[in-house]
Scaffold this active site. Structure first.
Site, PDB file in Angstrom:
ATOM      1  CD  GLU A   1      22.863  18.185 -40.074  1.00 27.75           C
ATOM      2  OE1 GLU A   1      22.762  18.620 -38.907  1.00 27.75           O
ATOM      3  OE2 GLU A   1      21.944  17.602 -40.662  1.00 27.75           O
TER       4      GLU A   1
ATOM      5  CG  ASN B   1      22.215  13.774 -42.290  1.00 25.56           C
ATOM      6  OD1 ASN B   1      23.435  13.738 -42.473  1.00 25.56           O
ATOM      7  ND2 ASN B   1      21.602  14.816 -41.749  1.00 25.56           N
TER       8      ASN B   1
ATOM      9  CG  ASP C   1      28.027  22.750 -35.548  1.00 27.51           C
ATOM     10  OD1 ASP C   1      28.121  21.638 -34.979  1.00 27.51           O
ATOM     11  OD2 ASP C   1      26.938  23.318 -35.713  1.00 27.51           O
TER      12      ASP C   1
ATOM     13  CD  GLU D   1      18.612  14.487 -36.341  1.00 28.99           C
ATOM     14  OE1 GLU D   1      17.631  14.693 -35.617  1.00 28.99           O
ATOM     15  OE2 GLU D   1      19.438  15.378 -36.636  1.00 28.99           O
TER      16      GLU D   1
ATOM     17  CG  HIS E   1      25.887  18.848 -35.219  1.00 24.30           C
ATOM     18  ND1 HIS E   1      25.961  20.119 -35.744  1.00 24.30           N
ATOM     19  CD2 HIS E   1      24.879  18.225 -35.892  1.00 24.30           C
ATOM     20  CE1 HIS E   1      25.037  20.266 -36.670  1.00 24.30           C
ATOM     21  NE2 HIS E   1      24.365  19.130 -36.796  1.00 24.30           N
TER      22      HIS E   1
HETATM   23  O1  G3I Z   1      10.852  30.310 -37.566  1.00 18.18           O
HETATM   24  C1  G3I Z   1      10.480  30.332 -36.185  1.00 18.18           C
HETATM   25  C2  G3I Z   1      10.096  31.717 -35.749  1.00 18.18           C
HETATM   26  O2  G3I Z   1       8.933  32.103 -36.456  1.00 18.18           O
HETATM   27  C3  G3I Z   1       9.835  31.703 -34.239  1.00 18.18           C
HETATM   28  O3  G3I Z   1       9.564  32.974 -33.814  1.00 18.18           O
HETATM   29  C4  G3I Z   1      11.048  31.170 -33.509  1.00 18.18           C
HETATM   30  C5  G3I Z   1      10.826  31.072 -32.004  1.00 18.18           C
HETATM   31  O4  G3I Z   1      11.619  30.105 -31.394  1.00 18.18           O
HETATM   32  O5  G3I Z   1      11.337  29.880 -33.989  1.00 18.18           O
HETATM   33  C6  G3I Z   1      11.642  29.855 -35.361  1.00 18.18           C
HETATM   34  O6  G3I Z   1      11.912  28.545 -35.734  1.00 18.18           O
HETATM   35  C7  G3I Z   1      13.141  28.010 -35.273  1.00 18.18           C
HETATM   36  C8  G3I Z   1      13.945  27.545 -36.489  1.00 18.18           C
HETATM   37  O7  G3I Z   1      15.120  26.896 -36.082  1.00 18.18           O
HETATM   38  C9  G3I Z   1      14.343  28.722 -37.398  1.00 18.18           C
HETATM   39  O8  G3I Z   1      15.167  29.604 -36.717  1.00 18.18           O
HETATM   40  C10 G3I Z   1      12.840  26.846 -34.368  1.00 18.18           C
HETATM   41  O9  G3I Z   1      12.252  27.290 -33.170  1.00 18.18           O
HETATM   42  C11 G3I Z   1      14.107  26.108 -34.037  1.00 18.18           C
HETATM   43  O10 G3I Z   1      13.798  24.915 -33.343  1.00 18.18           O
HETATM   44  C12 G3I Z   1      14.842  25.745 -35.321  1.00 18.18           C
HETATM   45  O11 G3I Z   1      16.036  25.118 -34.985  1.00 18.18           O
HETATM   46  C13 G3I Z   1      16.611  24.388 -36.040  1.00 18.18           C
HETATM   47  C14 G3I Z   1      16.744  22.935 -35.619  1.00 18.18           C
HETATM   48  O12 G3I Z   1      17.379  22.219 -36.671  1.00 18.18           O
HETATM   49  C15 G3I Z   1      15.383  22.312 -35.361  1.00 18.18           C
HETATM   50  O13 G3I Z   1      15.501  20.973 -35.089  1.00 18.18           O
HETATM   51  C16 G3I Z   1      17.983  24.966 -36.323  1.00 18.18           C
HETATM   52  O14 G3I Z   1      17.845  26.285 -36.857  1.00 18.18           O
HETATM   53  C17 G3I Z   1      18.712  24.091 -37.341  1.00 18.18           C
HETATM   54  O15 G3I Z   1      20.042  24.510 -37.442  1.00 18.18           O
HETATM   55  C18 G3I Z   1      18.692  22.641 -36.861  1.00 18.18           C
HETATM   56  O16 G3I Z   1      19.316  21.849 -37.839  1.00 18.18           O
HETATM   57  C19 G3I Z   1      19.422  20.465 -37.493  1.00 18.18           C
HETATM   58  C20 G3I Z   1      19.404  19.677 -38.789  1.00 18.18           C
HETATM   59  O17 G3I Z   1      18.286  20.014 -39.552  1.00 18.18           O
HETATM   60  C21 G3I Z   1      19.415  18.174 -38.492  1.00 18.18           C
HETATM   61  N1  G3I Z   1      20.558  17.830 -37.681  1.00 18.18           N
HETATM   62  C22 G3I Z   1      20.724  18.610 -36.459  1.00 18.18           C
HETATM   63  C23 G3I Z   1      20.732  20.106 -36.781  1.00 18.18           C
HETATM   64  C24 G3I Z   1      21.026  20.912 -35.551  1.00 18.18           C
HETATM   65  O18 G3I Z   1      20.000  20.763 -34.589  1.00 18.18           O
END
Ligand code: G3I
Length: 446
Positions: free
Chosen positions: A361, A294, A363, A246, A330
């Site tokens: 990725e 990516n 969905d 990105e 996505h």
């Molecule tokens: O682990 C913490 C937890 O301790 C905390 O309590 C909680 C509160 O919000 O957050 C948790 O972390 C979150 C993490 O996912 C795990 O669940 C983050 O806030 C959250 O921002 C994070 O989101 C991830 C996102 O990337 C971040 O940019 C998504 O799960 C994940 O699916 C997403 O994946 C990305 C790819 O890596 C790149 N391309 C886009 C894709 C979708 O956004």
């Protein structure tokens, strides 16, 4: 494909009037969005606060032994010259290889489908050349036996959803934390699944010490250390990497308007050459690894993919060691929509550069009514078919297993507001949805 501004306005209106169908059920997972250190911009949406993550009865978390996948696991074993398309590839042995010789897309003019298959994984493995069938896997998910069973039976390729990102692996400068990532990698290997490292250089989920670093030499040194240490740690276990993720942005997360380099700490301190440098460091670390760029909303024609195409072409022309491009795919809010024919044409432009392409990725978000149920089924079939028909499309990865765990459910720009995005192939009881059937048809050439 509708224009983005219209769809977003429409979806906002529909959402206000009662957004989206409800999810499938167990609500077992709280994902939460935002809050990652360094700010998050991913899947397009600059995000900050969780927007009502789903909660529910929780997950059975005791895990007792990995399930075994069905089907054989020799993802590049069927080297037979085959049928109608005159495919002559599949030269790899046992699914490993380098530089385009791993049996996936090695010069075939068409991919020949399996006569039949009982799992997606089997359909991918029996195709000639084979196609990797992937899923984003979370550490939390591996605490659920149904999740593990379906993940291993249906897929042979794993991307860690969060556990191999910079903040997870190097939370403080020079101190690495491998436990969560090792758990996923080891589980995958127990189930004869390949793993793609995700992701070495990305602005999101970057620890504060890194995102606030100043000075070109400092940032270059930190990037070199991170790439070298991370690839070194996993070297004997995985050889596919998202090296840069990105790096490009537009005014809209749908890929429209003013495409430009994203102002990350890497770009701000090093300049655009950070991308070449990251790939060069990765190549030094593993001469045989597959190295990918990516990005999201680059799946069909729009401003963003034009910019990315020129960027990647420049890399190829300069001899930068890039092996392929991942189209995140996505579909729906907060990102773009893309039809199968446009996806196929876009893939062709990149494969004409001599590169692999991947759906990395996938969905398809139903929230907000932007994508209807029927459109979702058509997209799933046609987009996967576009990859299947392109021998240099080497993988289709779905961004999760079951709807209830989707990142979209709680991502503010996704219009779900805690409801299920209904975006994946399995419902919350791990039953196959019609989306699964459409994907299977595409993998069987139907
Ligand atoms: O682990 C913490 C937890 O301790 C905390 O309590 C909680 C509160 O919000 O957050 C948790 O972390 C979150 C993490 O996912 C795990 O669940 C983050 O806030 C959250 O921002 C994070 O989101 C991830 C996102 O990337 C971040 O940019 C998504 O799960 C994940 O699916 C997403 O994946 C990305 C790819 O890596 C790149 N391309 C886009 C894709 C979708 O956004």
């Amino acid at each position: 494909m509708r224009s983005a501004p219209f769809t977003l306005l429409l979806s906002a209106f529909l959402c206000a009037a009662g957004c989206s169908d409800s999810g499938d059920g167990d609500g077992g997972e709280t994902t939460g969005s935002g809050g990652a250190t360094g700010g998050t911009t991913s899947g397009g949406t600059t995000s900050g606060t969780p927007s009502g993550a789903t909660t529910g009865s929780g997950e059975a978390s005791a895990s007792s032994g990995a399930t075994t996948g069905s089907g054989d696991t020799t993802s590049a074993s069927n080297g037979a010259t085959s049928g109608s398309g005159g495919a002559t590839s599949g030269s790899g042995t046992g699914g490993e290889g380098t530089g385009g010789s791993d049996g996936t897309g090695g010069g075939a003019s068409a991919r020949v489908p399996a006569a039949s298959a009982s799992t997606l994984r089997e359909a991918g493995e029996k195709a000639n050349p084979p196609l990797l069938i992937g899923a984003a896997i979370s550490g939390g998910g591996l605490g659920n036996n149904d999740y593990k069973r379906v993940a291993a039976a249906e897929h042979n390729y794993v991307t860690a959803e969060n556990e191999m990102k910079w903040d997870a692996l190097e939370p403080s400068a020079g101190n690495f934390s491998w436990g969560s990532a090792d758990n996923i990698v080891n589980w995958a290997r127990q189930n004869n699944m390949k793993v793609k490292g995700h992701t070495l250089v990305w602005h999101s989920q970057l620890p504060g010490w890194m995102s606030s670093m100043t000075g070109k030499a400092n940032v270059e040194a930190a990037m070199r250390r991170h790439i070298t240490q991370v690839m070194g740690h996993f070297k004997d276990r995985l050889d596919h990497w998202d090296v840069v993720n990105e790096a490009v942005q537009t005014d809209s997360d749908t890929g429209v308007g003013n495409p430009r380099m994203r102002p990350t700490v890497f770009y701000n301190q090093i300049g655009e050459s950070y991308i070449d440098l990251a790939f060069q460091i990765a190549r030094e670390q593993d001469p045989k690894a597959k190295l990918y760029y990516n990005d999201y909303s680059i799946d069909a024609r729009n401003d963003k993919v034009e910019f990315v195409y020129n960027m990647v072409k420049g890399m190829v022309d300069r001899g930068v060691p890039i092996d392929g491009v991942g189209f995140q795919m996505h579909i729906g809010p907060p990102n773009n929509e893309a039809g199968g024919a446009d996806v196929a044409a876009n893939m062709k432009r990149f494969t004409d550069l001599g590169l692999e392409v991947l759906i990395s990725e996938m969905d398809i978000n139903r929230c907000g009514g932007v994508v209807t149920a029927e459109e979702q089924l058509t997209y799933y079939h046609d987009i996967v078919a576009a990859c299947f028909k392109e021998p240099k499309c080497t993988a289709v990865t779905f961004w999760g297993i079951n709807d209830g765990r989707s990142w979209l459910n709680s991502w503010s720009g996704a219009l779900c507001n805690g409801q299920s995005s209904q975006s994946l192939l399995f419902n919350d009881q791990y039953g196959k949805k019609e989306t699964y059937n459409r994907v299977m048809n595409a993998l069987l050439g139907k």
